[in-house]
Design a protein around this motif. Structure first.
Motif, PDB file in Angstrom:
ATOM      1  N   LEU A 139      35.558  31.089  33.249  1.00 19.60           N
ATOM      2  CA  LEU A 139      34.278  31.785  33.331  1.00 19.60           C
ATOM      3  C   LEU A 139      34.320  32.854  34.423  1.00 19.60           C
ATOM      4  CD1 LEU A 139      31.823  28.723  33.121  1.00 19.60           C
ATOM      5  CD2 LEU A 139      32.753  30.126  31.256  1.00 19.60           C
ATOM      6  N   GLY A 140      33.448  33.849  34.259  1.00 18.05           N
ATOM      7  CA  GLY A 140      33.344  34.885  35.268  1.00 18.05           C
ATOM      8  C   GLY A 140      34.589  35.706  35.403  1.00 18.05           C
ATOM      9  N   THR A 141      35.034  35.966  36.633  1.00 17.85           N
ATOM     10  CA  THR A 141      36.187  36.834  36.916  1.00 17.85           C
ATOM     11  C   THR A 141      37.480  36.054  37.084  1.00 17.85           C
ATOM     12  OG1 THR A 141      35.783  36.749  39.319  1.00 17.85           O
ATOM     13  CG2 THR A 141      34.655  38.508  38.075  1.00 17.85           C
ATOM     14  N   ALA A 142      37.428  34.726  36.874  1.00 14.23           N
ATOM     15  CA  ALA A 142      38.586  33.878  37.135  1.00 14.23           C
ATOM     16  C   ALA A 142      39.788  34.294  36.266  1.00 14.23           C
ATOM     17  CB  ALA A 142      38.241  32.412  36.891  1.00 14.23           C
ATOM     18  N   ALA A 143      39.606  34.632  34.965  1.00 19.66           N
ATOM     19  CA  ALA A 143      40.715  35.002  34.074  1.00 19.66           C
ATOM     20  C   ALA A 143      41.431  36.237  34.601  1.00 19.66           C
ATOM     21  CB  ALA A 143      40.195  35.227  32.668  1.00 19.66           C
ATOM     22  N   ASP A 144      40.658  37.278  35.043  1.00 21.08           N
ATOM     23  CA  ASP A 144      41.288  38.501  35.580  1.00 21.08           C
ATOM     24  C   ASP A 144      42.006  38.209  36.884  1.00 21.08           C
ATOM     25  OD1 ASP A 144      40.219  39.898  33.456  1.00 21.08           O
ATOM     26  OD2 ASP A 144      38.417  40.533  34.558  1.00 21.08           O
ATOM     27  N   ASP A 145      41.404  37.340  37.705  1.00 20.77           N
ATOM     28  CA  ASP A 145      42.051  37.006  38.971  1.00 20.77           C
ATOM     29  C   ASP A 145      43.391  36.307  38.714  1.00 20.77           C
ATOM     30  OD1 ASP A 145      39.872  38.084  40.265  1.00 20.77           O
ATOM     31  OD2 ASP A 145      38.905  36.137  40.652  1.00 20.77           O
ATOM     32  N   LEU A 146      43.465  35.411  37.712  1.00 22.52           N
ATOM     33  CA  LEU A 146      44.710  34.702  37.364  1.00 22.52           C
ATOM     34  C   LEU A 146      45.759  35.685  36.881  1.00 22.52           C
ATOM     35  CD1 LEU A 146      43.275  31.537  35.564  1.00 22.52           C
ATOM     36  CD2 LEU A 146      44.483  31.600  37.766  1.00 22.52           C
ATOM     37  N   HIS A 147      45.354  36.633  36.058  1.00 19.17           N
ATOM     38  CA  HIS A 147      46.295  37.595  35.507  1.00 19.17           C
ATOM     39  C   HIS A 147      46.901  38.448  36.613  1.00 19.17           C
ATOM     40  CE1 HIS A 147      48.249  40.232  32.671  1.00 19.17           C
ATOM     41  NE2 HIS A 147      47.566  41.306  33.151  1.00 19.17           N
ATOM     42  N   ARG A 148      46.040  38.949  37.545  1.00 20.56           N
ATOM     43  CA  ARG A 148      46.535  39.780  38.650  1.00 20.56           C
ATOM     44  C   ARG A 148      47.471  38.969  39.561  1.00 20.56           C
ATOM     45  NH1 ARG A 148      41.252  41.774  38.588  1.00 20.56           N
ATOM     46  NH2 ARG A 148      40.664  40.291  40.226  1.00 20.56           N
ATOM     47  N   GLY A 149      47.099  37.718  39.831  1.00 21.36           N
ATOM     48  CA  GLY A 149      47.950  36.886  40.701  1.00 21.36           C
ATOM     49  C   GLY A 149      49.328  36.643  40.093  1.00 21.36           C
TER      50      GLY A 149
END
Length: 853
Positions: free
Chosen positions: A71-81
């Motif tokens: 949910l939220g920005t977590a998916a984008d944060d995982l991808h960038r990490g």
């Protein structure tokens, strides 16, 4: 060397795998591995697949299948990490919420790290995923609790505080507080008693310090501070000492609140309460309250003070409180309470209440419905002691309706009572009587003994009336020496003559006063009620008519009203109107009767006599119209008319060359009462040109009854100074006072006709007349005898030394044109012969059928 039993057993790879799996399950985590930065799949361990709730193909699962559930920005944060870890080998950690296929949202923590080869190149990225839902729940709960506490602190007027072992306040941030006095507390580092408190709190602060140094808890200690900016704040604080596990004192903890506004409100309320209590004390007021269903009434302290009762002993039951009111007033109070309970409004009344000292006071009682939430629950009210005001009102009423000299009722109260009696007589078939009492010769007492004696006499008469009539009669002093009595008649036929005669006899006796003895009388007029007075005005008028008739018949008697009196008054009123018209229309004229000097036979003057010829009735006798003129006040106008006419005629005779002869004019006492008489005479003399010494003013003895000697002396002195001659007319017929003759400037004494008539045949009259003439000689006054009709009477008057004679024996009053002829004829006759031949004149002159005044 370890024994064989102490050597750890080797762990098989299968067992190792089982332990790891259990550890991962307990920790709530799984692990994963990425094949490359662009790989669309991810290998996840069975534990992670279970955590995600997703199915895999031998551990491989599409990356988007996982990222899509964050949910939220977590998916984008995982991808960038992940990308940064592949490209730069940087480890990363991302926390986010994951929506489980079963619908739950769980908190996950994803950690990834790079694996490098010998050359340091990133060859793989792997990591773990851990379920942190419980931790996050705890943290969120703690954060919410912290927020609630922050909200409470930010919105509450209270705050927490703490001191160290030396009682110094620890800093306490109060960012929303702008009051500089309170900020001194928030700054801390000082003991409370070192704060800038107000001087008046010094003693209280010393006691507070003693409590804290003794490690005693305290509650609601209140003090006031002054901040550096001049702000003032009042603080109320409570606290308790804190000790460690070994009992060592650590300091104080407590709460405090800013009560500045509350204290100001309390002080304002206290001032208003004090002011209200003072106002109630000064206004002699108190309040009360009765709640429906309660057994007792509630009183304020002021009400107890007003009535003098003790709150500890007074029975406050509703019935007992009502019993202290006057009987009628208790019922009125209950009616008032019922009214406000029914209407929800308010009402008030003046009621009488018995106080503790036994007095019955007057109280203004106000009642108002006590309404709570739209429902009437009782009655509240205010009570004010108005005893002094009521007393003053009664005293004013007494002054307004009481004669201040005698204490009897005055005219205003008399009329009110008369109206009541007339109404009762008409409605209740009862009978009453109105007696008007006029004192005779009261003026003599005032003149001879003084006004103080006159006042004393009036009080004595009032006392006699009270004593004789008692409480059954209503007695009033109307004005001057006039009293009135209202009394019930026993029967219709009782006309109250007997009572009136008794009052006359009682008053007519000699009365002893402080300065001498007074001899007065009384005359009474009676009107029967309701026969003679169906209204107040009619009763007064008819009683006054009866009084007037009693006076005309000789005073010292009573008369009951008769209808004929009203008819006679009506005729008098008609005659008075006609007389006024006669003055305006010149229907009046003057006749002149000669006055003959016995020593010389000359006509030395004429008396001017008023005559009236009515346009319809013809000649009207002065004996008929003069009393009407006197009673109606027209006599003043008539007197001025005859004075002016006589002076004008006298001047006309002088202008004709006739010998100067005096003109005698009668003066009514009313001219003294209602005019500046000497000024009027002076004006007439100036207007007509008649020499003052030819005017003789004849004044009757009745003048002395109705005027004070001082006024008479002043007026006669002024007239004498003008040169006018003064004669005392009708001497001996009324109130004859030798004192007046000696003190007043009379030139002539005119003897009443009653002494002349029959003097030739009655020796007693001759002696009396001789004494009067001798008296006048002794006082230096000339004597005129009027009413002589026979020659024999003239002979006696000549023998006695009388100076002047006037009467029919010489001539009747004649018109102005005939008067000189009559005078000439009298003077041509031999001395004394004219009076012996009166027929000669009757043949020579027209008959004048007129009477003298």
């Amino acid at each position: 060397m370890r024994k064989g039993g102490d050597v750890p057993l080797p762990v098989s790879s299968a067992r190792e795998a089982g332990l790891l799996k259990r550890a991962l399950a307990i920790a709530g985590m799984g692990y994963w591995q990425s094949a490359g930065p662009d790989s669309q799949t991810l290998w996840i361990s069975p534990e992670l697949a279970s955590l995600y709730g997703l199915a895999t193909a031998e551990g491989v699962i599409a990356v988007d299948a996982i990222r899509g559930r964050y949910l939220g920005t977590a998916a984008d944060d995982l991808h960038r990490g992940l990308l940064l870890c592949w490209s730069e080998g940087l480890p990363y950690r991302v926390e986010g919420q994951y929506r489980h296929p079963d619908g739950r949202v769980i908190d996950l923590s994803v950690h990834g790290e790079a694996e490098r080869d010998a050359a340091g190149r990133v060859v793989a990225v792997s990591g773990i995923v851990r379920d942190v839902s419980e931790e996050k729940a705890v943290l969120r709960s703690f954060a919410a609790s912290e927020q609630r506490l922050a909200d409470f602190i930010s919105t509450a007027s209270d705050w927490c505080w703490q001191t160290d072992a030396d009682h110094r306040l620890l800093p306490n941030a109060l960012p929303a507080e702008k009051n500089t006095a309170i900020q001194t507390i928030a700054a801390g580092h000082v003991a409370r008693w070192d704060l800038p408190y107000l001087p008046e709190d010094r003693d209280a602060m010393a006691r507070h310090r003693a409590d804290m140094e003794a490690h005693r808890p305290f509650r609601a200690f209140t003090y006031s501070l002054i901040g550096p900016g001049g702000d003032k704040a009042t603080i109320r604080t409570s606290g308790k000492p804190v000790f460690d596990e070994n009992g060592a004192f650590q300091g104080y903890r407590g709460t405090a609140s800013d009560v500045t506004k509350r204290k100001a409100t309390e002080e304002l309320l206290a001032r208003r309460t004090t002011a209200l209590a003072e106002a109630q004390r000064l206004g002699r007021m108190g309040s009360w309250h009765y709640r429906l269903g309660d057994a007792q009434v509630t009183w304020s302290e002021e009400l107890y003070a007003l009535t003098g009762y003790d709150a500890a002993t007074l029975d406050m039951s509703h019935a007992n409180i009502l019993s202290h009111f006057a009987a009628d007033d208790a019922a009125r109070l209950q009616d008032m309470q019922k009214q406000v309970l029914k209407s929800g409004g308010a009402t008030s009344a003046d009621l009488r209440f018995r106080c503790a000292d036994g007095r019955v006071g007057d109280f203004a009682v106000n009642c108002k419905a006590d309404v709570v939430a739209g429902r009437i629950v009782g009655v509240i009210g205010l009570v004010q002691d108005i005893s002094e005001r009521k007393l003053a009102h009664r005293q004013l009423e007494e002054l307004a309706f009481t004669d201040p000299l005698t204490g009897l009722a005055n005219r205003t109260q008399f009329k009110r009572t008369l109206t009541t009696m007339v109404g009762r007589a008409l409605l209740e078939d009862c009978f009453g009587a109105l007696l008007l009492i006029d004192l005779d010769r009261f003026k003599e007492v005032n003149d001879s003994l003084g006004h103080a004696a006159g006042d004393e006499l009036l009080c004595r008469v009032a006392g006699l009336l009270r004593q004789q009539l008692g409480a059954e009669a209503f007695i009033a002093r109307l004005a001057g020496d006039e009293f009135a009595v209202l009394i019930e008649r026993p029967t219709r036929h009782d006309d109250m003559r007997e009572l009136a005669d008794g009052l006359i006899a009682l008053i007519s006796g000699p009365l002893d006063l402080a300065n001498g003895e007074a001899f007065i009388g009384a005359t009474i007029g009676i009107a029967k009620l309701p026969e003679d007075g169906a209204t107040t005005e009619l009763a007064m008028r008819h009683a006054d008519l009866a009084l007037s008739m009693a006076k005309e018949t000789g005073r010292g008697r009573c008369m009951v009203f008769e209808t004929e009196y009203a008819e006679a008054v009506e005729q008098r009123m008609i005659l008075a109107r006609n007389l006024r018209y006669a003055i305006e229309q010149n229907e009046l004229h003057a006749h002149y009767q000669p006055q003959v000097e016995l020593a010389t036979g000359r006509v030395i003057g004429f008396e001017a006599l008023l005559r009236w010829t009515h346009r319809e009735r013809g000649a009207i006798s002065p004996a008929e119209f003069i009393p009407v003129a006197e009673s109606s006040g027209i006599i003043v106008d008539l007197g001025l008319w005859i004075l002016r006419e006589a002076c004008r005629q006298g001047r006309a005779w002088l202008d004709q060359g006739l010998p100067p002869r005096a003109i005698a004019v009668n003066v009514s006492p009313a001219q003294f009462w209602n005019l500046d008489f000497e000024t009027a005479v002076s004006a007439v003399l100036a207007e007509t040109g008649l020499p003052p010494h030819l005017l003789c003013l004849e004044l009757t003895e009745s003048l002395f009854v109705d005027q004070s000697e001082h006024q008479i002396s002043r007026t006669l002195g002024a007239l004498s100074a003008l040169g006018v001659r003064l004669a005392l007319d009708d001497f001996g017929s009324g109130y004859s006072s030798l004192g007046y003759l000696t003190r007043l400037p009379f030139d002539r004494l005119k003897v009443d006709r009653s002494f002349v008539d029959g003097v030739s045949t009655q020796p007693d009259k001759r002696k009396l007349l001789g004494g009067i003439i001798a008296l006048s000689r002794g006082l230096g006054m000339s004597v005129v005898a009027e009413g002589a009709e026979r020659p024999a009477e003239v002979d006696v008057l000549r023998e006695l030394g009388c100076d002047v004679v006037q009467g029919y024996v010489y001539s009747r009053p004649v018109t102005p044109d005939m008067a000189p002829l009559v005078a000439e004829s009298i003077e041509r006759s031999p001395l004394g012969e004219w009076s012996r031949r009166p027929a000669r004149l009757e043949r020579a002159l027209p008959t004048v059928a007129a009477l003298t005044v």
